[in-house]
Design a protein around this motif. Structure first.
Motif, PDB file in Angstrom:
ATOM      1  N   PRO A   1       0.802  -1.237   0.000  1.00 26.84           N
ATOM      2  CA  PRO A   1       0.000   0.000   0.000  1.00 26.84           C
ATOM      3  C   PRO A   1       0.828   1.278   0.000  1.00 26.84           C
ATOM      4  CG  PRO A   1      -0.858  -1.591   1.589  1.00 26.84           C
ATOM      5  CD  PRO A   1       0.443  -2.144   1.104  1.00 26.84           C
ATOM      6  N   ASP A   2       2.010   1.233   0.634  1.00 26.73           N
ATOM      7  CA  ASP A   2       2.843   2.437   0.690  1.00 26.73           C
ATOM      8  C   ASP A   2       3.860   2.493  -0.451  1.00 26.73           C
ATOM      9  OD1 ASP A   2       4.329   0.294   1.539  1.00 26.73           O
ATOM     10  OD2 ASP A   2       5.257   1.320   3.246  1.00 26.73           O
ATOM     11  N   SER A   3       3.727   1.592  -1.413  1.00 23.33           N
ATOM     12  CA  SER A   3       4.654   1.570  -2.545  1.00 23.33           C
ATOM     13  C   SER A   3       4.376   2.743  -3.488  1.00 23.33           C
ATOM     14  CB  SER A   3       4.491   0.252  -3.305  1.00 23.33           C
ATOM     15  OG  SER A   3       5.114   0.301  -4.561  1.00 23.33           O
ATOM     16  N   THR A   4       5.406   3.140  -4.233  1.00 21.34           N
ATOM     17  CA  THR A   4       5.214   4.176  -5.257  1.00 21.34           C
ATOM     18  C   THR A   4       4.710   3.576  -6.568  1.00 21.34           C
ATOM     19  OG1 THR A   4       7.520   3.978  -5.982  1.00 21.34           O
ATOM     20  CG2 THR A   4       7.016   5.630  -4.285  1.00 21.34           C
ATOM     21  N   PHE A   5       4.743   2.236  -6.675  1.00 19.64           N
ATOM     22  CA  PHE A   5       4.270   1.595  -7.898  1.00 19.64           C
ATOM     23  C   PHE A   5       2.787   1.895  -8.116  1.00 19.64           C
ATOM     24  CE2 PHE A   5       7.605  -1.748  -6.727  1.00 19.64           C
ATOM     25  CZ  PHE A   5       8.573  -1.157  -7.520  1.00 19.64           C
ATOM     26  N   GLY A   6       2.451   2.316  -9.325  1.00 19.02           N
ATOM     27  CA  GLY A   6       1.057   2.558  -9.673  1.00 19.02           C
ATOM     28  C   GLY A   6       0.489   3.870  -9.196  1.00 19.02           C
ATOM     29  N   THR A   7       1.323   4.731  -8.586  1.00 18.83           N
ATOM     30  CA  THR A   7       0.838   6.043  -8.163  1.00 18.83           C
ATOM     31  C   THR A   7       0.637   6.930  -9.394  1.00 18.83           C
ATOM     32  OG1 THR A   7       3.089   6.870  -7.898  1.00 18.83           O
ATOM     33  CG2 THR A   7       2.039   5.887  -5.953  1.00 18.83           C
ATOM     34  N   PRO A   8      -0.188   7.970  -9.288  1.00 22.92           N
ATOM     35  CA  PRO A   8      -0.387   8.860 -10.439  1.00 22.92           C
ATOM     36  C   PRO A   8       0.920   9.407 -11.010  1.00 22.92           C
ATOM     37  CG  PRO A   8      -2.033   9.319  -8.769  1.00 22.92           C
ATOM     38  CD  PRO A   8      -1.086   8.330  -8.163  1.00 22.92           C
ATOM     39  N   ALA A   9       1.858   9.743 -10.138  1.00 19.96           N
ATOM     40  CA  ALA A   9       3.135  10.286 -10.622  1.00 19.96           C
ATOM     41  C   ALA A   9       3.894   9.241 -11.426  1.00 19.96           C
ATOM     42  CB  ALA A   9       3.985  10.755  -9.442  1.00 19.96           C
ATOM     43  N   GLN A  10       3.918   8.006 -10.935  1.00 18.42           N
ATOM     44  CA  GLN A  10       4.683   6.980 -11.634  1.00 18.42           C
ATOM     45  C   GLN A  10       4.004   6.549 -12.929  1.00 18.42           C
ATOM     46  OE1 GLN A  10       4.833   2.834 -10.814  1.00 18.42           O
ATOM     47  NE2 GLN A  10       7.003   2.901 -10.323  1.00 18.42           N
ATOM     48  N   VAL A  11       2.680   6.561 -12.952  1.00 21.27           N
ATOM     49  CA  VAL A  11       1.962   6.176 -14.173  1.00 21.27           C
ATOM     50  C   VAL A  11       2.107   7.252 -15.245  1.00 21.27           C
ATOM     51  CG1 VAL A  11      -0.307   5.702 -15.155  1.00 21.27           C
ATOM     52  CG2 VAL A  11       0.319   4.720 -12.948  1.00 21.27           C
ATOM     53  N   GLY A  12       1.987   8.510 -14.856  1.00 22.31           N
ATOM     54  CA  GLY A  12       1.995   9.590 -15.837  1.00 22.31           C
ATOM     55  C   GLY A  12       3.355   9.948 -16.381  1.00 22.31           C
ATOM     56  N   ARG A  13       4.406   9.830 -15.531  1.00 21.00           N
ATOM     57  CA  ARG A  13       5.729  10.294 -15.930  1.00 21.00           C
ATOM     58  C   ARG A  13       6.256   9.608 -17.197  1.00 21.00           C
ATOM     59  NH1 ARG A  13       8.299   8.746 -11.790  1.00 21.00           N
ATOM     60  NH2 ARG A  13       7.665  10.509 -10.503  1.00 21.00           N
ATOM     61  N   PRO A  14       6.220   8.275 -17.315  1.00 23.59           N
ATOM     62  CA  PRO A  14       6.800   7.657 -18.517  1.00 23.59           C
ATOM     63  C   PRO A  14       6.076   8.021 -19.806  1.00 23.59           C
ATOM     64  CG  PRO A  14       5.727   6.007 -17.121  1.00 23.59           C
ATOM     65  CD  PRO A  14       5.792   7.259 -16.334  1.00 23.59           C
ATOM     66  N   VAL A  15       4.790   8.337 -19.712  1.00 22.96           N
ATOM     67  CA  VAL A  15       4.055   8.731 -20.916  1.00 22.96           C
ATOM     68  C   VAL A  15       4.518  10.107 -21.383  1.00 22.96           C
ATOM     69  CG1 VAL A  15       1.773   8.904 -21.949  1.00 22.96           C
ATOM     70  CG2 VAL A  15       2.113   7.443 -19.950  1.00 22.96           C
ATOM     71  N   VAL A  16       4.659  11.020 -20.443  1.00 26.42           N
ATOM     72  CA  VAL A  16       5.166  12.358 -20.777  1.00 26.42           C
ATOM     73  C   VAL A  16       6.598  12.256 -21.287  1.00 26.42           C
ATOM     74  CG1 VAL A  16       5.742  14.619 -19.831  1.00 26.42           C
ATOM     75  CG2 VAL A  16       3.634  13.471 -19.111  1.00 26.42           C
ATOM     76  N   ASP A  17       7.409  11.404 -20.662  1.00 25.48           N
ATOM     77  CA  ASP A  17       8.790  11.208 -21.120  1.00 25.48           C
ATOM     78  C   ASP A  17       8.820  10.658 -22.547  1.00 25.48           C
ATOM     79  OD1 ASP A  17       9.684  12.097 -18.700  1.00 25.48           O
ATOM     80  OD2 ASP A  17      10.220  10.126 -17.904  1.00 25.48           O
ATOM     81  N   ALA A  18       7.916   9.714 -22.838  1.00 23.06           N
ATOM     82  CA  ALA A  18       7.865   9.137 -24.186  1.00 23.06           C
ATOM     83  C   ALA A  18       7.533  10.207 -25.218  1.00 23.06           C
ATOM     84  CB  ALA A  18       6.842   8.006 -24.237  1.00 23.06           C
ATOM     85  N   LEU A  19       6.575  11.067 -24.888  1.00 18.73           N
ATOM     86  CA  LEU A  19       6.236  12.165 -25.802  1.00 18.73           C
ATOM     87  C   LEU A  19       7.438  13.078 -26.034  1.00 18.73           C
ATOM     88  CD1 LEU A  19       2.700  13.131 -24.424  1.00 18.73           C
ATOM     89  CD2 LEU A  19       3.185  12.235 -26.713  1.00 18.73           C
ATOM     90  N   ALA A  20       8.157  13.396 -24.953  1.00 16.39           N
ATOM     91  CA  ALA A  20       9.315  14.286 -25.068  1.00 16.39           C
ATOM     92  C   ALA A  20      10.409  13.645 -25.920  1.00 16.39           C
ATOM     93  CB  ALA A  20       9.852  14.609 -23.678  1.00 16.39           C
TER      94      ALA A  20
END
Length: 529
Positions: free
Chosen positions: A166-185
């Motif tokens: 439950p306290d993992s960063t996996f699957g958090t909004p930040a972790q889900v969104g970041r790679p998509v924005v990075d891919a676009l960049a």
């Protein structure tokens, strides 16, 4: 020259030298294997590995590279990730992965087996390249039902996979969104095809809109240790079954993901290869066996993400001297743009209506692809409420499962799932008998509340045909429905026909003869009320 630049240059030179040395090792090992087997050994190169293919086995060596997302420069790291690759892939393909073997001797005279290891390789059973799903499809060799059976096994795999803490960063909004924005960049920075501005705008809008959904998904255990790389070239027909292999072992953040991200990779790749029909059949089978309709709202975002990553992988392969991407590689960027463009399509609600054996489920399944729809089956969801599998018989619990209270709970579940999928922008088919007027009116009210078109698919067939179908299905026992001839007789005596007000919403089909599904689908999608 500044120290940071000097360090970067020295590191690149070090990696280049290490790769060159290992290339010598691979060449020598290939010659040794050819000598030992007396047969040709082929070499396949990717951006992070070399694979030596003998007649029966494959040996996969990791390149001593650091590419940001991987770092295989040390022997200890290569050994560790070889072991991880075997451990993780044996979850889905236990018979394919033989184990990790040490490479001993010298760079010029290597051998497999005893001695002081200078490198390691993953040993696998070799399979024909034309057994890959990406080859089966264009050759027309995928048999009916194989994809649905794979979807069922994937649902079981996800159910058993370890959940993220439950306290993992996996699957958090930040972790889900970041790679998509990075891919676009990275796509913008790499030149070539430009990302459409409306696609970029859609990604940023979805990042905001799905934040609560991602938090809920993580909170309710949807983030698990998945496969992570489930595209068509990583699924193989092995011993008569489609089997996933070559999962992500080198980066936990790419593996500890929402289960819908795993599903989205395959549905996206099927759509990119022009097989949206199979994508919706696969998705339908997965949802039936997993019940994860709550994941439908995040599915499209993950599909777009997966489509954006594929051109980057192809570009990286070309830059690192790996084997070129296949000439038949689809235009993934166009696929991403199309997925985003149709994300807010025209949601609409259809319910089925008809006696057991009238062909409701057959027609609903056939309409999935032309409509791009999500189906929810009462037979399946009723059993799920009582902890039963799709094809599991209720046996001595029959009276409990088919009680009035169980029926009330079942239709509440159908409405909940339908609402979720409709609000996510999908057409929805609720597959149930709907022989009671009050049940039909409840879903008509749901459509009115959400302001989406409402239709009733009225399936009918001659009574003799109904009896034949019900008896055959009951004897076979391979469908979720448990309707018997006695059930059919009760339905014939008690069903409530469509009222005059309901006939305006009805699409009537006689299923005694073949039905023109394309025309039926077009009629449904043309409705605006």
């Amino acid at each position: 020259m500044p120290a940071a630049i000097t360090h970067t240059v020295e590191m690149k030179l070090h990696i280049s030298a290490a790769v060159a040395a290992d290339r010598t090792l691979v060449t020598a090992l290939r010659e040794r294997l050819q000598s030992d087997t007396g047969q040709p050994v082929s070499l396949v190169e990717t951006h992070i590995s070399w694979v030596l293919l003998t007649s029966k086995l494959a040996y996969k060596l990791k390149k001593p590279v650091a590419l940001g997302f991987v770092d295989f420069r040390s022997l200890a790291a290569r050994k560790h990730f070889c072991e991880e690759e075997v451990r993780l892939n044996r979850r889905l393909a236990p018979s394919l992965y033989v184990g990790v073997v040490p490479i001993c001797g010298t760079t010029q005279a290597p051998h497999l087996g005893d001695g002081e290891p200078m490198d390691f390789a993953v040993c696998m059973r070799r399979f024909p390249e034309d057994a890959l799903l990406c080859s089966l499809l264009p050759a027309g060799r995928l048999q009916e039902g194989q994809l649905e059976q794979f979807a069922q096994r994937l649902a079981v795999f996800h159910e058993k996979a370890q959940m993220a803490a439950p306290d993992s960063t996996f699957g958090t909004p930040a972790q889900v969104g970041r790679p998509v924005v990075d891919a676009l960049a990275r796509l913008r920075a790499g030149g070539g095809a430009r990302c459409p501005s409306d696609l970029q705008a859609w990604v940023f809008e979805q990042k905001r809109a799905l934040r609560t959904a991602w938090l809920e998904r993580q909170r309710h255990g949807a983030v698990r240790e998945c496969h992570g790389d489930l595209h068509l070239a990583n699924v193989v027909l092995l011993d008569g079954r489609l089997t996933a292999f070559d999962c992500i072992e080198f980066d936990p953040s790419l593996r500890w993901i929402d289960v819908m991200s795993d599903v989205a990779f395959l549905t996206m790749d099927l759509k990119a290869h022009g097989r949206a029909d199979l994508a919706f059949r696969f998705l339908d089978a997965y949802l039936q066996h997993s019940g994860d309709y709550a994941g439908v709202p995040v599915l499209r975002f993950y599909e777009v993400y997966r489509a954006l990553v594929r051109p980057l992988v192809c570009r990286l392969r070309a830059r690192t001297g790996a084997d070129a991407c296949l000439p038949s590689e689809p235009d993934y960027l166009a696929c991403a743009a199309e997925l985003a463009r149709t994300a807010h399509g025209t949601p609409r609600l259809m319910i089925t209506y008809g006696l057991s054996g009238s062909g409701k489920s057959t027609m609903a399944a056939a309409l999935l692809a032309p409509a791009g729809a999500i189906r929810i089956r009462s037979d399946v969801e009723r059993k799920r409420l009582f902890g039963l599998g799709v094809q599991q018989r209720s046996a001595d619990r029959h009276a409990e499962i088919y009680s009035q209270e169980a029926t009330r709970r079942t239709f509440a579940r159908l409405a909940e799932c339908a609402r979720t999928a409709l609000q996510a922008g999908y057409p929805v088919i609720v597959d149930a008998a709907f022989l009671r007027r009050d049940e039909r009116l409840a879903f008509r009210a749901l459509a009115a509340e959400l302001r989406v078109p409402f239709s009733i698919l009225h399936c009918r067939a001659a009574e003799a045909q109904l009896r034949r179908r019900v008896a055959a299905r009951d004897a076979e026992g391979s469908d979720a429905s448990e309707a018997t001839l006695a059930v059919l007789e009760r339905q014939l005596a008690t069903y409530e026909p469509l009222g005059r007000d309901e006939c305006a919403f009805a699409l009537e089909v006689a299923t005694d003869d073949p039905v023109d599904v394309a025309s039926l689908g077009a009629r449904w999608l043309a409705r605006s009320h």
